[in-house]
Design a protein around this motif. Structure first.
Motif, mmCIF file in Angstrom:
data_model
loop_
_atom_site.group_PDB
_atom_site.id
_atom_site.type_symbol
_atom_site.label_atom_id
_atom_site.label_comp_id
_atom_site.label_asym_id
_atom_site.label_seq_id
_atom_site.Cartn_x
_atom_site.Cartn_y
_atom_site.Cartn_z
ATOM 1 N N SER A 160 17.259 0.561 -1.938
ATOM 2 C CA SER A 160 17.215 1.976 -1.600
ATOM 3 C C SER A 160 16.845 2.235 -0.143
ATOM 4 N N ARG A 161 16.207 1.275 0.528
ATOM 5 C CA ARG A 161 15.785 1.422 1.921
ATOM 6 C C ARG A 161 14.934 2.661 2.119
ATOM 7 N N PHE A 162 14.195 2.992 1.088
ATOM 8 C CA PHE A 162 13.355 4.182 1.099
ATOM 9 C C PHE A 162 12.071 3.875 0.350
ATOM 10 N N CYS A 163 10.955 4.313 0.893
ATOM 11 C CA CYS A 163 9.659 4.110 0.260
ATOM 12 C C CYS A 163 8.904 5.423 0.284
ATOM 13 N N SER A 186 25.376 2.646 6.637
ATOM 14 C CA SER A 186 25.812 1.276 6.353
ATOM 15 C C SER A 186 24.658 0.289 6.427
ATOM 16 N N GLN A 187 23.565 0.634 5.793
ATOM 17 C CA GLN A 187 22.390 -0.220 5.651
ATOM 18 C C GLN A 187 21.653 -0.481 6.961
ATOM 19 N N ILE A 188 21.729 0.425 7.915
ATOM 20 C CA ILE A 188 20.981 0.287 9.163
ATOM 21 C C ILE A 188 19.673 1.072 9.102
ATOM 22 N N LEU A 189 19.735 2.292 8.562
ATOM 23 C CA LEU A 189 18.581 3.183 8.596
ATOM 24 C C LEU A 189 17.702 3.053 7.361
ATOM 25 N N TYR A 190 16.419 3.139 7.596
ATOM 26 C CA TYR A 190 15.390 3.125 6.560
ATOM 27 C C TYR A 190 14.489 4.320 6.814
ATOM 28 N N CYS A 191 13.882 4.859 5.769
ATOM 29 C CA CYS A 191 12.921 5.935 5.973
ATOM 30 C C CYS A 191 11.942 5.984 4.814
ATOM 31 N N PRO A 242 18.549 11.266 1.270
ATOM 32 C CA PRO A 242 19.759 10.584 0.789
ATOM 33 C C PRO A 242 20.879 10.530 1.830
ATOM 34 N N THR A 243 21.050 11.599 2.588
ATOM 35 C CA THR A 243 22.083 11.608 3.626
ATOM 36 C C THR A 243 21.774 10.565 4.694
ATOM 37 N N PRO A 256 8.711 2.432 -6.622
ATOM 38 C CA PRO A 256 9.232 1.239 -5.934
ATOM 39 C C PRO A 256 10.184 1.596 -4.811
ATOM 40 N N ALA A 257 10.133 0.797 -3.770
ATOM 41 C CA ALA A 257 10.961 1.055 -2.603
ATOM 42 C C ALA A 257 12.292 0.332 -2.660
ATOM 43 N N SER A 258 12.314 -0.888 -3.168
ATOM 44 C CA SER A 258 13.571 -1.629 -3.166
ATOM 45 C C SER A 258 13.496 -2.777 -4.150
ATOM 46 N N ARG A 259 14.637 -3.400 -4.339
ATOM 47 C CA ARG A 259 14.687 -4.581 -5.178
ATOM 48 C C ARG A 259 15.792 -5.481 -4.668
#
Length: 132
Positions: free
Chosen positions: A100-103, A63-68, A56-57, A120-123
């Motif tokens: 969420s930018r997370f899977c 600001s919507q750059i990082l995904y993991c 979460p951190t 689910p990873a995102s919507r």
């Protein structure tokens, strides 16, 4: 992509005072990406319950750059699956973007290389995005 604990999390909790702390490493990464106009960066995956607590951190700091992502092997503990699920819930509570930018994936069955979505990873609610 290397797993993010290998370069974002200090190697030993006891060394945190003498090595660069996680938050500082994360800030440096985000600053370097912004300086170079990079708007998408996958930092890799989490492969343990402890490293999943950092997700979460990572997501909410960038600001919507990082995904993991997280990989929860079928032979891992319930703690690992719970940590990944709690990470997603924390992201969704604090991330107003709706993505969420997370899977999270898990391997299931005989073939250890067969990965299936854990949740689910995102919507997207944008018209024409093709994602629902």
């Amino acid at each position: 992509t290397n797993d993010f604990p290998s370069y974002l999390i200090p190697p030993d909790v006891h060394e945190a005072g003498i090595t660069m702390p996680f938050e500082h490493r994360l800030c440096l990464l985000v600053a370097a990406l912004r300086t170079n106009n990079i708007t998408f960066c996958s930092v890799g995956n989490s492969s343990s319950p402890i490293s999943a607590t950092y997700i979460p951190t990572i997501i909410n700091s960038s600001s919507q750059i990082l995904y993991c992502s997280a990989n929860v092997p079928s032979d891992s503990s319930m703690a690992h699956a719970s940590a990944a699920a709690f990470a997603l819930m924390a992201i969704n509570r604090t991330n107003p973007a709706g993505n969420s930018r997370f899977c999270c994936t898990t391997s299931y069955g005989v073939d250890k290389y067969t990965y299936v979505p854990f949740f689910p990873a995102s919507r997207s609610d944008n018209e024409g995005s093709g994602v629902r």
